[in-house]
Scaffold this active site. Structure first.
Site, PDB file in Angstrom:
ATOM      1  N   CYS A   1      -5.133  -0.564   0.530  1.00  0.00           N
ATOM      2  CA  CYS A   1      -5.770   0.794   0.689  1.00  0.00           C
ATOM      3  C   CYS A   1      -7.354   1.344  -0.047  1.00  0.00           C
ATOM      4  CB  CYS A   1      -4.993   1.443  -0.213  1.00  0.00           C
ATOM      5  SG  CYS A   1      -5.186   3.170   0.836  1.00  0.00           S
TER       6      CYS A   1
ATOM      7  N   HIS B   1       0.491   0.288   2.129  1.00  0.00           N
ATOM      8  CA  HIS B   1       1.264  -0.065   1.024  1.00  0.00           C
ATOM      9  C   HIS B   1       2.718  -0.483   1.125  1.00  0.00           C
ATOM     10  CE1 HIS B   1      -1.611   2.191  -1.224  1.00  0.00           C
ATOM     11  NE2 HIS B   1      -1.635   3.101  -0.230  1.00  0.00           N
TER      12      HIS B   1
END
Length: 510
Positions: free
Chosen positions: A341, A433
């Protein structure tokens, strides 16, 4: 049963999250249809539900303890700090703006009480019991007027309150007594009693103190939970090096291969979803540690740059600490690096940010061929795909949109079309994630890392991260079942706080 309970704490990190999960798992074993609830959560460790709503990971973990899917109803207000002075406000799973602490507590918080109570009422209409988690301490008297997560919701929903105290910190009796004594008479009427957490030693030595506490407050202690390693799963925030080994502690096993694999995680500012590396720590023979100095990368076989709520600030920090140059050298030397991310965005060529930091164009580390533009709309999805020949599931929480201009795709669909991320040599990046929780993909990725690092590491063929999580949740349920007065706890959940509880002066204004 049509009951409820609020698990409050003498302090932050007293054990509210794990006790709530333990009570939930105990109840569901008894055949009770139960759900978790936390009115307001402040955390950078969040999760995306099936309907695309962002909630705290602690509530997602508690939903798993209840054996149900998490929903936005379980955490209607999520605050994601962006620095010392402001937080992003996520309402019913969607961001609605940035507010300073003064602005939030000065009026916005109280206006959310109706929404919070509606969510709780909907859950109570659907489930036999709802176990609510408080935040911080209910005795934050400077914030009581606008409170919607501790006694504010207990009063409005008529919930009995169980106060958890961490005896490992010391001063638990004073904390229990002081918590009650700083509440108003009306609030005290709902505080049913106490639960001691993280006790080490002979419980009989504690009993005289519990008897005196009962004499002083008129309230019973509902249990003394012993200290147990490896129970800190999916906590709200904080950086505890010991936390990284917690999953492994529930199933200690020696390495399968001749070597261990060393993973260094850059402890960047405003780190989010630090639980992404728990799945690595679950593997026998994988050693995970957090680092903040370039020399700590020297013996690492894999370096992970995790997510962050402040991508530009984290990039500056990497430069300030000398880690940026060390990461560039690693990439040039074909030594494995994984960015997740915000960490993925940092590895790119440049970032255009008029949303998070409002710093405009900022140069990245330039080791992956991507350009990032921050968009006002937050991307909240639960993608699925393939990588390294294995199925992968994950979740996305980000404002940054990546324009990948080269390299190889990281995650693809079944037809081989790129879905997310990229790879150049041994530098990898993704917005997903939770991808490392996919067992087959994690093993394949670690085999690649080991080969690149020249390590004779072999992933265990039977490590199931989901099964380890279930084992941990069962351990939490065992703690409640074996060390709490479950008959008294059942009555409390079903019937509410006992009548006639004494007022402990001095109290506070109603």
């Amino acid at each position: 049963m049509n009951g409820g309970l609020l698990v409050a704490g003498t302090t932050s990190d007293a054990g509210k999250s794990v006790v709530t999960a333990g009570v939930c798992r105990w109840l569901v074993r008894q055949g009770v249809k139960v759900a978790p609830f936390k009115a307001q959560n402040m955390s950078l460790n969040s999760f995306v539900t099936r309907e695309g709503a962002e909630i705290g990971r602690a509530q997602a973990m508690q939903a798993q303890a209840c054996r149900i899917e998490p929903t936005a109803l379980m955490n209607p207000v999520l605050l994601k700090p962006g620095g010392e002075q402001s937080s992003q406000v996520v309402l019913l799973g969607k961001p609605v703006g940035e507010l300073s602490a003064r602005g939030y507590h000065g009026g916005r918080q109280q206006k959310l009480l109706g929404t919070v109570l509606d969510c709780l009422a909907e859950l109570r209409g659907t489930y036999d019991a709802v176990i609510c988690e408080g935040a911080g301490s209910p005795a934050e008297i400077n914030l009581r007027r606008t409170d919607i997560v501790n006694m504010g919701i207990a009063r409005n929903a008529r919930l009995p309150v169980l106060v958890v105290g961490d005896i490992d910190r010391g001063g638990v009796f004073a904390s229990f007594f002081g918590t009650v004594a700083l509440l108003s008479r009306e609030d005290q009427e709902l505080v049913a009693g106490f639960l001691v957490n993280k006790f080490r030693g002979d419980v009989s030595l504690l009993e005289p103190g519990l008897d005196m506490l009962h004499g002083l407050t008129g309230r019973q202690t509902y249990g003394v939970l012993p200290f147990r390693h490896g129970l800190g799963i999916d906590e709200e925030d904080g950086l505890r090096v010991s936390l990284r080994g917690t999953v492994r502690e529930s199933a200690v096993a020696p390495p399968v291969g001749a070597d261990v694999l060393r993973v260094a995680v850059c402890a960047i500012p405003l780190m989010s979803n630090f639980t992404d590396v728990d799945a690595l720590a679950a593997e026998p023979g994988v050693v995970v540690r957090f680092v903040d100095r370039p020399e700590e990368l020297a013996d690492a076989d894999l370096v992970v740059i995790p997510g962050t709520r402040g991508t530009v600030r984290a990039l500056e920090w990497l430069h300030e600490r000398g880690l940026a140059d060390a990461l560039r050298r690693r990439a040039a030397e074909q030594r494995p690096v994984l960015g997740i991310c915000g960490g993925f965005q940092i590895l790119g060529e440049h970032i255009e940010d008029e949303v998070e930091s409002r710093r405009g164009r900022v140069e990245g580390l330039g080791v992956l061929p991507l350009r990032v533009r921050f968009a006002p709309e937050k991307i909240l999805t639960r993608p699925e795909g393939r990588a390294l020949g294995e199925r992968v599931e994950g979740y996305e929480i980000h404002h940054g949109v990546a324009d990948v201009t080269g390299g190889d795709a990281f995650f693809s669909d079944d037809e081989g079309h790129s879905l997310d991320g990229c790879r150049v040599g041994q530098t990898w990046g993704t917005h997903w994630h939770g991808s490392l929780e996919s067992d087959g993909f994690r093993r394949a990725f670690l085999r690649e890392v080991a080969a690149a690092a020249g390590r004779r590491f072999v992933p265990a063929p039977d490590t199931s991260f989901a099964a380890l999580r279930e084992e941990q949740l069962d351990r939490l349920g065992d703690l409640i079942e074996q060390h709490a007065d479950t008959d008294a706890l059942w009555r409390l959940i079903e019937s509410g706080a006992p009548q006639g509880l004494p007022f402990i002066p001095p109290g506070a204004p109603a």
